[in-house]
Structure formats: structure tokens, C-alpha cells
Design an enzyme around this catalytic site. Structure first.
Site, PDB file in Angstrom:
ATOM      1  N   CYS A 125       1.060  -1.081  -0.167  1.00 51.71           N
ATOM      2  CA  CYS A 125       0.119  -0.222   0.087  1.00 51.71           C
ATOM      3  C   CYS A 125       1.440   1.139  -0.069  1.00 51.71           C
ATOM      4  CB  CYS A 125      -0.781  -0.144   0.945  1.00 51.71           C
ATOM      5  SG  CYS A 125      -2.328  -1.579   1.106  1.00 51.71           S
ATOM      6  N   CYS A 158     -14.910  -0.178   6.103  1.00 54.34           N
ATOM      7  CA  CYS A 158     -14.146  -1.100   4.722  1.00 54.34           C
ATOM      8  C   CYS A 158     -13.315  -0.377   4.250  1.00 54.34           C
ATOM      9  CB  CYS A 158     -13.714  -2.616   5.177  1.00 54.34           C
ATOM     10  SG  CYS A 158     -13.904  -3.362   6.458  1.00 54.34           S
ATOM     11  N   SER A 159     -11.685   0.008   3.884  1.00 52.33           N
ATOM     12  CA  SER A 159     -11.681   0.593   2.455  1.00 52.33           C
ATOM     13  C   SER A 159     -11.763   0.214   1.148  1.00 52.33           C
ATOM     14  CB  SER A 159      -9.891   1.073   2.476  1.00 52.33           C
ATOM     15  OG  SER A 159      -9.553  -0.252   2.478  1.00 52.33           O
ATOM     16  N   HIS A 194      -9.053   2.906  -2.036  1.00 49.11           N
ATOM     17  CA  HIS A 194      -8.012   3.192  -1.874  1.00 49.11           C
ATOM     18  C   HIS A 194      -7.223   2.077  -3.492  1.00 49.11           C
ATOM     19  CE1 HIS A 194      -4.233   1.613  -0.360  1.00 49.11           C
ATOM     20  NE2 HIS A 194      -5.038   0.064   0.662  1.00 49.11           N
TER      21      HIS A 194
END
Length: 381
Positions: A81, A201-202, A329
Site C-alpha cells: 500500500c 473498510c476501505s 484505495h
């Protein structure tokens, strides 16, 4: 060594674009960033590209197929990430070293729906069945529950992170989702891994972001200082050795190391920061990182969210973009998208979501594996 400035920066609106190629997504952000400063690919001396899903496909070179093959060196980065932040830092390092005066950093990712990290992150990161699960939702659920055990952090306090970030996203035209989610809606959403519900949650999305970096001499020569953003600190860390049974990744230590190093490099403290874009891959992660980044003392994160200190208008607004929970994301793009958001505020160009008087901002990403990238940015003019 020259100071380094962001003279052009932009991102595409995050979403899902299954009909498009990864290079075309990256090329769009690259052209937007170049247009932002009135330069072209012919002006760039190097390209640093961050992409995770197609790390062996030489995405940087394929972006140049779209916008112009000039023969410049291309470096392709993959760092979980923290991929985009790593590409940005490589560009920063090359100017610091005196190799170049103008470089382009691009982060891009195309993702499907589903579970982030569901396939596991590599040998030795976690052992399925030894303690819960090695999937990312469970790793951050476990970390959240440990915070709750130590400090009494509640399910409601974790959920308030999602409420805040979704509310912020309604003011960001480049966010994937722009929908308010009241507290009851967040808490009663499908449970993914307690205490993280689906709305905590992303969002896996497609996206790209890019930045043009310049030495101070070149930025002044080109007359680009009026909207320039100075990179006061650029730090990348990995996990330090610890005597412990490795049952799940340590989601705290490398961030604390990076924050300490970044504040020292910038010559500032956490209290000097006006806004933060941090890695809220899950609501529990944001709570942890308030403390890891020194925005409050250990055990005080729940109070921060309760008292609105991290909301727009608060003491230190966090994830005014909507964060990963709402903006989305796309792994390779996130680090540079965070730089875009903070830069936009420092330029005073964030519109309805503008953090008033912002002069110093911090961006943070963490990639389990592990890597943590932190950048401290300053309004230049």
C-alpha cells in the site's frame, strides 16, 4: 542539496473502469499533473511509477507509450500500500541527490471488488488458524481489539471514524463514494471482522494520481513558486526486529519510527501539523494512527474522535478527502493521491472542504510487508 517542490499535482476521480488499461489510467493523471504546472513530458528528466497489481509489466514505460517516449529513465516501484509514496520518494531522492531538476511521479492501480489482501501477503506474515486470520480485515480488527483491551476504545468510537470520513467525502468531487453514513447505519452494516463493519473498510477502486517534482532553482527559473508546495520531509521505514511470536503484522512500530524521523527531518512537531491524510484502510487503523503519528497521547484516540478534533474545523482535521473509506484505495495510487489532497489545501484550492489557514500537512501510508511512507508538506509562498 536542493530543496524539492511539488509544482504540479493532480488525480483522476476514483471509480471502476474495467474497460480501460492501467497505462491509460496512469497517463491521464500524468497529463493532469503536467497541465497543472504548464509543462510537458518533454520537460521531464525521469519517471517514477508506482503500481502493485502489474508490477512485472513495466507500467511506467507503457505510460510513456501513451504520453510520449522521450528516452528518459523509468523506475517502476511496488511496495504494497506504500507503492505510490515510494515512487514519490524516489523522485524526491533523485532531485535531492542532484541527478535531476524535474521528474514525474505516477501512482496507478486497477482493482476488482472483494477482499483486500484475501490471498495473503507472503510467507511469514501471518499463520492462518494460530490467531484468527491473516486477511487484512482481521489483522486490523485484531489490532483494534488490542487497542480496546488496553484503553477501552469502543465499537461506537471506531464507527465514528467512518461517519466522519464519509461526511468529508461529500465535499470531494474526486471521491468514489460521496454518501453520508449515520452512526447507526455504520454500526448495523454487514459485519466483516469485528469491530469493522463493511462501511468501516476501505473501498477497492481504480485510480491514478501524479506529481511533478522540481528543484528550487528550476521551480524559480520556471516561475512556478507561487503555487509550489515544499517537501519538508520524506521518510520510508520498515519493521524493526522484535522479540515476539509472529502471529500478525505489527501495524504500529514502523509508523512510529517514520513519524519520529519525519518530524526530525522537517524540524517540526506533531502539534505544528494543520491537516493529515493517513492510511485508514479500516476504521480501526485510523484510531491507531492518531497515536502512532503523535497527534495525541497513547489511549487518547477515542477522545479525539468523540470531541471532533479530527473532523473538518477541528484541531487537526484527518482525511478531509474522505480517506480510503470513501475516496477509495487503489493501492499504487493512494500515496500520491494523499499528496494531492494535502497540496490542494496548502494551495488554498480545496473549495468547500478547505482547511482554513493550512500551512503544514502530513501524508501517511502503510503497506504490510512492511513499509511506511510519511511526507511532510509545507505551503511555499
Amino acid at each position: 542539496m536542493s530543496d524539492v517542490y511539488i509544482v504540479g499535482v493532480d488525480m483522476i476521480k476514483f471509480g471502476r473502469f474495467p474497460e480501460r488499461s492501467v497505462p491509460s489510467l496512469g497517463a491521464e493523471a500524468a497529463l493532469l499533473a503536467l497541465d497543472d504546472c504548464g509543462l510537458t513530458i518533454q520537460d521531464m528528466q525521469a519517471l517514477y511509477c508506482g503500481n502493485l497489481g502489474q508490477a512485472n509489466a513495466m507500467v511506467g514505460q507503457r505510460i510513456l507509450h501513451e504520453i510520449g517516449q522521450t528516452g528518459i529513465p523509468v523506475v517502476n516501484c511496488a511496495n504494497a500500500c506504500a507503492t505510490g509514496a515510494t515512487a514519490f520518494r524516489e523522485g524526491w531522492t533523485s532531485i535531492k541527490a542532484g541527478l535531476y531538476d524535474l521528474v514525474l511521479a505516477v501512482g496507478v492501480e486497477q482493482m476488482g471488488k472483494g477482499l483486500l489482501g484475501g490471498a495473503g501477503g507472503g510467507k511469514g506474515i501471518s499463520k492462518e488458524g494460530l490467531l484468527g486470520s491473516g486477511t487484512m480485515p482481521t489483522v486490523f480488527a485484531e489490532a483494534g481489539m488490542e487497542h480496546s483491551r488496553k484503553y477501552g476504545t469502543t465499537f461506537e468510537q471506531f464507527a465514528k471514524v467512518s461517519v466522519k470520513n464519509h461526511q468529508h467525502s461529500t465535499m470531494n468531487p474526486k471521491a468514489m463514494y460521496r454518501i453520508e453514513t449515520p452512526l447507526d447505519t455504520v454500526m448495523n452494516a454487514e459485519m466483516i471482522s469485528y469491530p469493522n463493519t463493511k462501511l468501516m473498510c476501505s473501498v477497492n477502486v481504480d485510480g491514478s494520481a501524479a506529481a511533478v517534482l522540481a528543484s528550487e532553482e528550476k521551480a524559480r527559473e520556471l516561475g512556478l513558486m507561487s503555487r509550489a508546495v515544499k517537501v519538508r520531509a520524506s521518510v520510508l521505514t520498515s519493521d524493526a526486529y522484535q522479540e515476539r511470536d509472529l502471529v500478525m503484522p505489527d501495524v504500529n512500530t514502523c509508523t512510529r519510527m517514520a513519524a519520529k524521523n519525519a518530524y526530525e527531518m522537517a524540524g517540526v512537531g506533531a502539534d505544528d501539523i494543520d491537516l493529515v491524510e493517513l492510511h485508514d484502510c479500516f476504521a480501526t487503523a485510523e484510531i491507531l494512527h492518531y497515536e502512532n503519528l503523535g497527534l495525541c497521547g497513547d489511549g487518547e484516540a477515542g477522545r479525539m474522535i468523540d470531541e471532533g478534533e479530527v473532523a473538518l474545523g477541528g484541531r487537526v482535521p484527518v482525511n478531509v478527502s474522505g480517506g480510503l473509506l470513501s475516496k477509495g484505495h487503489p493501492l499504487g495510487a493512494t500515496g500520491i493521491a494523499n499528496v494531492y489532497e494535502v497540496s490542494t489545501h496548502l494551495r488554498g484550492e480545496a473549495g468547500q472542504r478547505q482547511v482554513e489557514g493550512a500551512r503544514l500537512g502530513l501524508t501517511h501510508v502503510i503497506g504490510l510487508g512492511s513499509a511506511c511512507g510519511i511526507h511532510i508538506l509545507e505551503k511555499a509562498a
